[in-house]
Design a protein around this motif. Sequence first.
Motif, PDB file in Angstrom:
ATOM      1  N   GLU A 153       0.844  -1.135   0.140  1.00  0.00           N
ATOM      2  CA  GLU A 153       0.025   0.081  -0.145  1.00  0.00           C
ATOM      3  C   GLU A 153       0.663   1.432  -0.327  1.00  0.00           C
ATOM      4  O   GLU A 153       2.199   1.298   0.646  1.00  0.00           O
ATOM      5  N   ALA A 154       0.857   1.878  -0.865  1.00  0.00           N
ATOM      6  CA  ALA A 154       0.831   3.626  -0.306  1.00  0.00           C
ATOM      7  C   ALA A 154       0.400   4.453  -1.107  1.00  0.00           C
ATOM      8  O   ALA A 154      -0.302   4.103  -1.530  1.00  0.00           O
ATOM      9  N   ALA A 155       0.515   5.862  -0.275  1.00  0.00           N
ATOM     10  CA  ALA A 155      -0.099   7.498  -0.571  1.00  0.00           C
ATOM     11  C   ALA A 155       0.677   8.193  -0.521  1.00  0.00           C
ATOM     12  O   ALA A 155       1.231   8.327  -0.003  1.00  0.00           O
ATOM     13  N   ALA A 156      -0.299   9.243  -1.241  1.00  0.00           N
ATOM     14  CA  ALA A 156       0.637  10.660  -0.552  1.00  0.00           C
ATOM     15  C   ALA A 156      -1.038  10.871   0.514  1.00  0.00           C
ATOM     16  O   ALA A 156      -2.061  11.219   0.841  1.00  0.00           O
ATOM     17  N   LEU A 157      -0.263  12.264   1.589  1.00  0.00           N
ATOM     18  CA  LEU A 157      -0.893  12.880   2.148  1.00  0.00           C
ATOM     19  C   LEU A 157      -0.719  13.916   2.305  1.00  0.00           C
ATOM     20  O   LEU A 157       0.302  14.913   2.054  1.00  0.00           O
ATOM     21  N   ILE A 158      -1.754  14.974   1.364  1.00  0.00           N
ATOM     22  CA  ILE A 158      -1.973  16.161   1.158  1.00  0.00           C
ATOM     23  C   ILE A 158      -2.716  17.197   2.355  1.00  0.00           C
ATOM     24  O   ILE A 158      -3.293  17.134   2.797  1.00  0.00           O
ATOM     25  N   GLY A 159      -1.376  17.766   2.998  1.00  0.00           N
ATOM     26  CA  GLY A 159      -2.430  19.045   4.101  1.00  0.00           C
ATOM     27  C   GLY A 159      -3.353  19.807   3.633  1.00  0.00           C
ATOM     28  O   GLY A 159      -2.781  20.245   2.560  1.00  0.00           O
ATOM     29  N   ILE A 160      -4.335  19.979   4.079  1.00  0.00           N
ATOM     30  CA  ILE A 160      -5.137  21.058   4.311  1.00  0.00           C
ATOM     31  C   ILE A 160      -5.448  21.842   5.327  1.00  0.00           C
ATOM     32  O   ILE A 160      -5.983  22.888   4.958  1.00  0.00           O
ATOM     33  N   PHE A 161      -5.137  22.200   6.556  1.00  0.00           N
ATOM     34  CA  PHE A 161      -5.402  22.649   7.559  1.00  0.00           C
ATOM     35  C   PHE A 161      -4.747  22.749   8.543  1.00  0.00           C
ATOM     36  O   PHE A 161      -4.076  21.296   9.062  1.00  0.00           O
ATOM     37  N   ASP A 162      -3.426  23.287   9.295  1.00  0.00           N
ATOM     38  CA  ASP A 162      -2.995  23.647   9.827  1.00  0.00           C
ATOM     39  C   ASP A 162      -2.366  24.824  11.236  1.00  0.00           C
ATOM     40  O   ASP A 162      -1.679  25.782  10.523  1.00  0.00           O
ATOM     41  N   ARG A 163      -3.375  24.815  12.514  1.00  0.00           N
ATOM     42  CA  ARG A 163      -3.776  25.966  12.862  1.00  0.00           C
ATOM     43  C   ARG A 163      -4.266  26.116  13.602  1.00  0.00           C
ATOM     44  O   ARG A 163      -4.963  24.972  14.045  1.00  0.00           O
ATOM     45  N   ASN A 164      -3.337  26.115  15.358  1.00  0.00           N
ATOM     46  CA  ASN A 164      -3.905  26.505  16.361  1.00  0.00           C
ATOM     47  C   ASN A 164      -4.084  25.235  16.691  1.00  0.00           C
ATOM     48  O   ASN A 164      -5.705  24.588  17.481  1.00  0.00           O
ATOM     49  N   GLY A 165      -2.948  24.620  16.931  1.00  0.00           N
ATOM     50  CA  GLY A 165      -3.162  22.717  17.260  1.00  0.00           C
ATOM     51  C   GLY A 165      -4.145  22.027  16.676  1.00  0.00           C
ATOM     52  O   GLY A 165      -3.758  20.954  17.009  1.00  0.00           O
ATOM     53  N   ILE A 166      -4.488  22.794  15.798  1.00  0.00           N
ATOM     54  CA  ILE A 166      -5.312  21.515  14.235  1.00  0.00           C
ATOM     55  C   ILE A 166      -4.358  21.099  12.983  1.00  0.00           C
ATOM     56  O   ILE A 166      -4.822  21.790  12.302  1.00  0.00           O
ATOM     57  N   LYS A 167      -4.685  19.845  12.888  1.00  0.00           N
ATOM     58  CA  LYS A 167      -3.991  19.630  11.564  1.00  0.00           C
ATOM     59  C   LYS A 167      -5.193  18.219  10.728  1.00  0.00           C
ATOM     60  O   LYS A 167      -6.223  18.071  11.372  1.00  0.00           O
ATOM     61  N   ALA A 168      -5.343  18.564   9.276  1.00  0.00           N
ATOM     62  CA  ALA A 168      -6.107  17.877   8.919  1.00  0.00           C
ATOM     63  C   ALA A 168      -5.590  17.824   7.382  1.00  0.00           C
ATOM     64  O   ALA A 168      -4.239  18.442   6.968  1.00  0.00           O
ATOM     65  N   HIS A 169      -5.430  16.624   6.499  1.00  0.00           N
ATOM     66  CA  HIS A 169      -4.810  16.139   5.883  1.00  0.00           C
ATOM     67  C   HIS A 169      -5.962  15.100   4.837  1.00  0.00           C
ATOM     68  O   HIS A 169      -6.531  13.777   5.294  1.00  0.00           O
ATOM     69  N   LEU A 170      -6.096  15.060   3.397  1.00  0.00           N
ATOM     70  CA  LEU A 170      -6.140  13.923   2.492  1.00  0.00           C
ATOM     71  C   LEU A 170      -5.710  13.507   2.529  1.00  0.00           C
ATOM     72  O   LEU A 170      -4.421  13.272   2.590  1.00  0.00           O
ATOM     73  N   ILE A 171      -5.708  12.373   1.864  1.00  0.00           N
ATOM     74  CA  ILE A 171      -5.491  10.293   1.714  1.00  0.00           C
ATOM     75  C   ILE A 171      -5.313  10.211   0.371  1.00  0.00           C
ATOM     76  O   ILE A 171      -7.116  10.115  -0.329  1.00  0.00           O
ATOM     77  N   GLY A 172      -4.507   9.978  -0.453  1.00  0.00           N
ATOM     78  CA  GLY A 172      -4.237   9.036  -1.882  1.00  0.00           C
ATOM     79  C   GLY A 172      -3.977   8.381  -1.990  1.00  0.00           C
ATOM     80  O   GLY A 172      -2.638   8.230  -2.231  1.00  0.00           O
ATOM     81  N   GLY A 173      -4.715   6.812  -2.086  1.00  0.00           N
ATOM     82  CA  GLY A 173      -3.279   5.465  -1.561  1.00  0.00           C
ATOM     83  C   GLY A 173      -3.635   4.352  -2.561  1.00  0.00           C
ATOM     84  O   GLY A 173      -5.237   5.122  -3.568  1.00  0.00           O
ATOM     85  N   VAL A 174      -3.239   3.793  -2.683  1.00  0.00           N
ATOM     86  CA  VAL A 174      -3.344   2.598  -4.087  1.00  0.00           C
ATOM     87  C   VAL A 174      -3.030   1.882  -3.150  1.00  0.00           C
ATOM     88  O   VAL A 174      -1.730   1.357  -2.716  1.00  0.00           O
ATOM     89  N   GLU A 175      -2.970   0.624  -3.300  1.00  0.00           N
ATOM     90  CA  GLU A 175      -3.094  -0.935  -3.147  1.00  0.00           C
ATOM     91  C   GLU A 175      -2.138  -1.578  -4.066  1.00  0.00           C
ATOM     92  O   GLU A 175      -3.429  -1.771  -4.964  1.00  0.00           O
ATOM     93  N   ILE A 176      -1.753  -2.131  -4.099  1.00  0.00           N
ATOM     94  CA  ILE A 176      -0.792  -3.114  -5.511  1.00  0.00           C
ATOM     95  C   ILE A 176      -0.745  -4.167  -5.317  1.00  0.00           C
ATOM     96  O   ILE A 176      -0.225  -4.971  -3.893  1.00  0.00           O
TER      97      ILE A 176
END
Length: 317
Positions: free
Chosen positions: A113-136
Motif C-alpha cells: 500500500e502506498a499513499a500521498a498525504l496532502i495537508g489542507i489545514f494546520d492552525r492552533n493545534g489542529i491538523k487535517a489532511h487528505l489521503i490518496g492511496g493505492v493497493e498493489i
Amino acid sequence: MWSNDRPDAAAPAALLGGQLLQAGQVEFGYRFHKMNFGEVRLGTDIVDFYDVLAIYGGVPFGRTESAHMVTFGWGLSDWLTLEATAGWLVRDREFGNETTFVDTNASGISDIEAAALIGIFDRNGIKAHLIGGVEIPTGSIEKVGPDLTGTNRLLAYEMQLGTGSFSVVPGAAASIQNDQATVGAQVKARFRLMDNDRDYRYGDQFDGALWASYMLNDNFAVTSGARFSKWGSIEGLDVGMDPAADPGQDAFFSSGSRLDIPLGLNIRLTEGLLSGMDVAFEFLWPTYENYDAPRLEGEWGFNFSARRDLTIPGLGG
C-alpha cells in the motif's frame, strides 16, 4: 502550537496515513501484528459446531494471523508526505468435522500500500489532511493446503495473502492537540478496480478510526480509541474453491463488519543513540462482529511498533 516531539503526538502505527511528516523528514517503521480467532459466529451470535455442519462440510476451529510490516515515509514538504508499507504475513487455520481434522498454514509477502498525504489545514493545534492511496496486488491468491480428504487444494479466501486486484484507497484524517493530549480520527475506503486473475474481486471496504493519547510525562502516553471496518461480499467465484465444503470458501456470503477497541502505551525515547524513536505497545479487543456466513470471531490482538524520524537536509522543499 502543535508539537511532534511528544509521546502522545504519533498516530497509531496500525493506521497508514495517520500523520504528515515535516519537510525533509524520513521515517522508517516496523510493526508486528498478531490476532487470535476463536469461536464461530454467524451474524452477531455464537453458533454451535453441529449447526455449521448442517450447512457446510466442515467447520473452522481456530485461526491465528501475524504480520511483520515495514513502513517508509518521506516529507517532501510540510503539506505533502509520501508513505508506503509492505510485509510478511503468516496465517494458520484449524478445520475439521466429526471425524477428520486438518491444520493449514500460509505465509508470504503482503499486498503493498502506498499513499500521498496532502495537508489542507494546520492552525492552533489542529491538523487535517487528505489521503490518496493505492493497493498493489503483490500478495499470493494461490496458496494451497490439504482438505478433509487429504487432497491439496486452494485454501479459503481468508487464508490467501493478497487480493489479486489493484485498489484505490482514498481517505482523510484530522487531529487536535492541547497541552496534555492528542485526539485524532481517520476514514478510508478501498475500492477494487477489477477482477483478479482467478475471476473474482474482494468487496469494497470502509474503515474508520478514532484515537486518543494522554501524555503522562515527556516519555510516556496512554492510548485508546476505536477502529471499525465494514466490507462487502466477494464478487465472482474462484472455481478452485468449494463453497459447500467450507464457509471460508463461500464467496456469496462473505461480507461483514467488526469493531476493535485498542488500549496501549506510547514511549518516546529522548536520550542516547535512539533519541527521537517512538515505541508503542497496543492490545486489541474485538467488541462487535457481524458476519453473513459462519466465521471465526476475533478474540484478542496485539501490535508492537517502533519508528524513527530523521531530518535530512535537501530532501524536503
